[in-house]
Design a protein around this motif. Structure first.
Motif, PDB file in Angstrom:
ATOM      1  N   PRO A  32      44.441  43.531  38.848  1.00  0.00           N
ATOM      2  CA  PRO A  32      44.609  42.108  39.183  1.00  0.00           C
ATOM      3  C   PRO A  32      43.314  41.415  39.558  1.00  0.00           C
ATOM      4  CG  PRO A  32      46.203  43.472  40.334  1.00  0.00           C
ATOM      5  CD  PRO A  32      45.202  44.404  39.741  1.00  0.00           C
ATOM      6  N   PHE A  44      52.548  42.708  35.650  1.00  0.00           N
ATOM      7  CA  PHE A  44      53.811  42.895  36.362  1.00  0.00           C
ATOM      8  C   PHE A  44      54.936  43.226  35.380  1.00  0.00           C
ATOM      9  CE2 PHE A  44      57.827  41.049  37.753  1.00  0.00           C
ATOM     10  CZ  PHE A  44      58.034  41.744  38.947  1.00  0.00           C
ATOM     11  N   LYS A 170      49.822  38.507  42.592  1.00  0.00           N
ATOM     12  CA  LYS A 170      49.280  39.836  42.907  1.00  0.00           C
ATOM     13  C   LYS A 170      50.175  40.660  43.822  1.00  0.00           C
ATOM     14  CE  LYS A 170      44.310  38.863  42.536  1.00  0.00           C
ATOM     15  NZ  LYS A 170      44.215  37.472  43.071  1.00  0.00           N
ATOM     16  N   TYR A 173      52.984  42.198  42.046  1.00  0.00           N
ATOM     17  CA  TYR A 173      52.454  43.224  41.145  1.00  0.00           C
ATOM     18  C   TYR A 173      52.273  44.534  41.902  1.00  0.00           C
ATOM     19  CZ  TYR A 173      48.923  45.755  38.407  1.00  0.00           C
ATOM     20  OH  TYR A 173      48.240  46.719  37.727  1.00  0.00           O
TER      21      TYR A 173
END
Ligand SMILES: Nc1ncnc2c1ncn2[C@@H]1O[C@H](COP(=O)(O)OP(=O)(O)O)[C@@H](O)[C@H]1O
Ligand SMILES: [Mg+2]
Lengths: 356, 288, 238
Positions: A32, A44, A170, A173
């Motif tokens: 990321p 993701f 993020k 993720y």
């Protein structure tokens, strides 16, 4: 599995694969921060695909239950979050647990009933497909699940407790990454360390022989199906939180169920890494096609076609999937020392190993 | 209302029976579980949509054209993708046919992005009154032709030497080989024939049934429902099961929403699989 | 001690076993011989719970085995080998033996230690990481035997484990059967390798057409006319 075995006795193949696993872990962690923010979402989705394939494979690959019921588990995971959290303010983590429980229960019941009636592999696939279609139809006509319009997330809580971040993809993720790693480690532990997990290949290969080794085939099948479907609910819940929208069309179509199966087989359903590799592969493929300026509705269609073509090709060639093919390649390039350990006088009546 | 259910149900059921018949033959003769069967129906539907015939003769020619195309396609699929899986353990066949279906579904999705299209009604009359129920001419003619084809197919299967070969392969492959039947040819022929029947059914449906790519999967499952309920004993079991399915759907959709009706049908089907995996309608003689 | 009393089994109309009775005492090797198709494997399948008899009773140390499922029979102490190994090519040799060792212990490292001991004793250690499909077919049955031993059984059913082995390998297996017998296990051994039967059998049961036609020592039964006619005569000619 690859890493555990590598620690015990290393062949060149295992060393290389361990390096790859470590490298891809590092890659996944820094991903990321080094890519364009828009690509974090792709990462993701790749993790969701990987998780979906991997959890399907626990039943489909490890025990050989060709289930099309898993999409029901995926949908249950998504709709439980939508109904409980978005609709009734229940904590999202609790909702995920409830979804897992429900989905796992469906898995156990389906498998037990199918075994009870001695249904063969083909009717198992057909019956579980019918079940998924039925569930899908119910979701499309029930007000609780938003009928054809689906359900929308209007909650405003942000942070880990609410599993929701409005601007930055993020954190979600990383949540997906951690959950995937946890699921994989748990499965590795289960299959290599516990009696239950070690019994699964025997059930897959020869249920009669498994029974004569004291394995409770019916029970273990049901438990595996339950576990597998419970874990499949997790990516369903995560995707719901990510898109903030759930409808029967987005999470409960039989096509998704088929993709899980096809993905696991392409990657190599006899391995733990295979389904993950295939999941990440398809996400990368989708993104690659987008770069070629294909309209977005066609992108997923084209990837599905490529996906189907690959699985047909793999089966047509009698191959086992990407990861087993990769392993065979490594074994050919670096023949293991194992072979030389065999005492010379006995080697003559010894068949060559299949990979040599 | 009862008449409405009866008439539409039976008319739809006859077409289902025709679709189920193609799968029945493939399943029975080759023991192949063809999950792409419903997509062969789509070949017929989208084929006609693409040709867009404007008159009755051109419609009929187009229908025969798509049937021929589907037969060729089926032949190639059998030859290159299925033949190697026959009489082998493992799930290759199941996964290959499912994947083939998915590939076809998304191919149609790309080629025909506009959903739910039909073609202009090719028949020279628009609707007729049957038992006080007004019936669209496309639906009526589809049912009539399906019925005629069903009778023709059963005649071929039960009364000709070609059909005798089929039945021989179905009953005992070693026996068929023993009497000198070239079974790979019979298999290829059967599969091609099954695909052609499906495509014709599609061509008959398209004048009144708007098409969408995901129909393929629905129709596959419906065809399996018919074959499983009808059992392996005879063609007439399949036909009867097709009629039952048509009636059940018609009855269901008068009372509840369409998707709920299918849910109920799928759940009932699950029940049938569990209690009678050999089929509901079983006759003593095995497909003879 | 295994007691088989008046057991009968038929498949459809085909009567494969009729009125079969014999005992196999603990600490002894009972050889089950007879021509092909006599019903020997079927008898093993009945004892191990793989099939259910149509009539008769099977008991182990006074405990009923009849109509118990295979997994339960295994837990009660019956281990078997398979004459025909079906779809087991993908299975790992070490795991096969380790899985059976779970009857003795629930502990991961204990189970692995037992598996290692058995594999070493049978000279199979070098195959431990292989798949069953990658080792010689004759060795698969030896793995099966090692698997049976790893469960520490009360009764061990060996179905032609020595077929296809070299004389040297037969000797290894014979030593293992002896060692196993000396620990007090009842062994029922189906065997065509006469070297092994002569060396090991404490008593012999001769089966022909699903019926027992002679029991006794190897010398006794080989003197019987009926046995010569049914089995030894035919074996000599084929
Ligand atoms: N599952 C079965 N179904 C029908 N017949 C069987 C089955 N198993 C064995 N048989 C028949 O039973 C007979 C005895 O077989 P088997 O027990 O394998 O003999 P053996 O091991 O002494 O050679 C044979 O005639 C065989 O064809
Ligand atoms: Mg035998």
């Amino acid at each position: 599995m690859t890493t555990l075995k590598a620690l015990r006795n290393t062949t060149p193949r295992q060393t290389i694969n361990t390096l790859i696993v470590v490298a891809s872990m590092i890659g996944a962690i820094v991903f990321p921060w080094v890519v364009d923010p828009a690509l974090v979402g792709v990462g993701f989705i790749a993790l969701i695909y990987a998780m979906r394939n991997f959890t399907w494979n626990i039943a489909g690959g490890l025990v050989g239950l060709l289930s099309l019921a898993h999409v029901a588990g995926f949908g249950i995971g998504a709709f439980t979050v939508a109904i409980l959290t978005w609709g009734h303010g229940v904590n999202v983590w609790l909702a995920i647990l409830v979804g897992m429980l429900l989905s796992g229960l469906v898995g156990i019941v389906v498998s037990s009933i199918m075994s009870r009636f001695g249904v063969n592999a083909f009717f198992f696939a057909l019956g579980t497909a019918a079940l998924s279609l039925a569930v899908s139809g119910i979701a499309a006509s029930w007000s609780l699940t938003g009928e054809v319009d689906g359900l929308q997330n209007h909650t405003s809580g942000e942070g880990l407790l609410h599993l929701q971040w409005f601007l930055d993809p993020k954190p979600l993720y990383y949540v997906a990454l951690i959950l995937l790693v946890v699921i994989v480690c748990f499965t590795m532990w289960l299959t290599s360390r516990t009696r239950f997990g070690r019994s699964l290949p025997f059930i897959r290969e020869d249920p009669d022989m498994a029974a004569s080794m004291g394995i409770d085939v019916v029970r273990n099948q049901a438990l595996t199906m339950g576990l597998s479907m419970a874990l499949t609910a997790i990516p369903g819940s995560l995707i719901a939180q990510y898109t903030s929208f759930v409808s029967y069309e987005s999470v409960l179509t039989l096509e998704i169920g088929i993709l899980m199966m096809v993905g696991a087989i392409i990657g190599g359903s006899s391995t733990l890494a295979g389904p993950i590799v295939a999941g990440i592969g398809i996400a990368a493929l989708e993104e690659g096609l987008r770069a070629f300026d294909v309209t977005s509705s066609s992108v997923s269609s084209i990837t599905q076609i490529i996906y189907a073509a690959i699985v047909i090709l793999i089966l047509r060639l009698g191959a086992d999937g990407i990861v087993p093919m990769w392993n065979a390649l490594l074994d050919r390039l670096f023949p293991s020392r194992e072979h030389h350990e065999v005492e010379p006088e006995l080697e003559s009546n010894d068949k060559e190993p299949a990979h040599a | 209302m009862l008449m409405q259910i009866l008439v539409t149900g039976l008319l739809q059921g006859v077409i289902y029976a025709l679709i189920g018949l193609g799968l029945f033959l493939v399943f029975n003769v080759m023991r192949v579980v063809n999950f792409a069967h419903g997509y062969f129906v789509l070949i017929g539907m989208y084929g006609l949509l693409w040709i867009a015939p404007t008159s009755l003769p051109s419609y009929l020619v187009a229908a025969m054209g798509v049937a021929l195309f589907a037969a060729t396609f089926g032949y190639v699929i059998e030859r290159w993708l299925l033949e190697f899986t026959l009489h082998k353990p493992g799930h290759a066949q199941l996964v290959i046919t499912i994947s083939l279906g998915i590939a076809m579904q998304y191919f149609f999705q790309i080629k025909f992005p506009e959903p739910y299209q039909t073609i202009a009604n090719p028949w020279p009359f628009s609707s007729v009154e049957i038992l006080g129920v007004s019936v669209n001419s496309g639906r009526l003619m589809a049912a009539v032709i399906s019925l005629a084809l069903t009778v023709l197919i059963s005649w071929v299967v039960y009364r000709t030497s070609l059909g005798q070969n089929l039945r021989a392969c179905s009953q005992s492959l070693p026996g068929a080989v023993h009497v000198g039947i070239n079974f790979p040819r019979v298999y290829r022929g059967t599969f091609a024939f099954g695909a052609a029947i499906a495509a014709i059914a599609g061509a008959l449906l398209i004048p009144f049934q708007p098409v969408s790519p995901h129909f393929g999967l629905d129709l596959t499952i419906k065809a399996f429902i018919i074959v499983v309920i009808g059992g392996v004993a005879s063609i007439w079991g399949t036909v009867l099961a097709g009629l039952i399915l048509g009636l059940a759907e018609a009855a269901g959709s008068t009372f509840v929403s369409g998707s709920l009706t299918s849910s109920v049908i799928y759940l009932l089907f699950l029940l049938v699989i569990l209690v009678r995996p050999q089929g509901l309608i079983v006759r003593k003689a095995d497909f003879a | 001690m295994l007691e088989v009393a008046e057991v009968a089994k038929s498949f459809g109309g085909l009567r494969v076993l009729t009125d079969v009775s014999f005992t196999a005492p603990a600490g002894e090797v009972t050889a089950l011989i007879g021509p092909n198709g006599a019903g020997k494997s079927t008898l093993v399948n009945l004892i191990s719970g793989y099939l259910q008899p149509n009539a008769g009773r099977i008991q182990l140390d006074g405990e009923e085995l009849t109509s118990r499922p295979a997994a339960k029979v295994f837990k009660m102490g019956v281990s078997r080998t398979f004459q025909v190994t079906g779809n087991t090519a993908e299975l790992n040799v070490f795991e096969c033996v380790a899985m059976a060792a779970y009857r003795q212990s629930k502990d991961f490292s204990t189970v692995n230690r037992i598996a290692e001991e058995q594999l070493r004793a049978f000279g199979l250690w070098r195959y431990r990481t292989r798949r069953l499909g990658d080792i010689p077919t004759a060795m698969v049955r030896v793995v099966d035997f090692a698997r049976g031993m790893a469960s520490n059984p009360k009764l061990l059913l060996l179905d032609e484990v020595m077929a296809g082995l070299t004389p040297a390998e037969v000797d290894v297996v014979i030593d293992q059967v002896r060692a196993c017998r000396d620990t007090g296990v009842a062994i029922v051994m189906i065997e065509h390798v006469l070297q092994a039967v002569t060396a090991l059998a404490d008593s012999v049961v001769v089966l022909n057409n699903g019926q027992i036609i002679a029991t006794g020592s190897m010398q006794d039964v080989s003197r019987s006319e009926e046995v010569r006619a049914a089995y030894l005569g035919r074996a000599a000619t084929t």
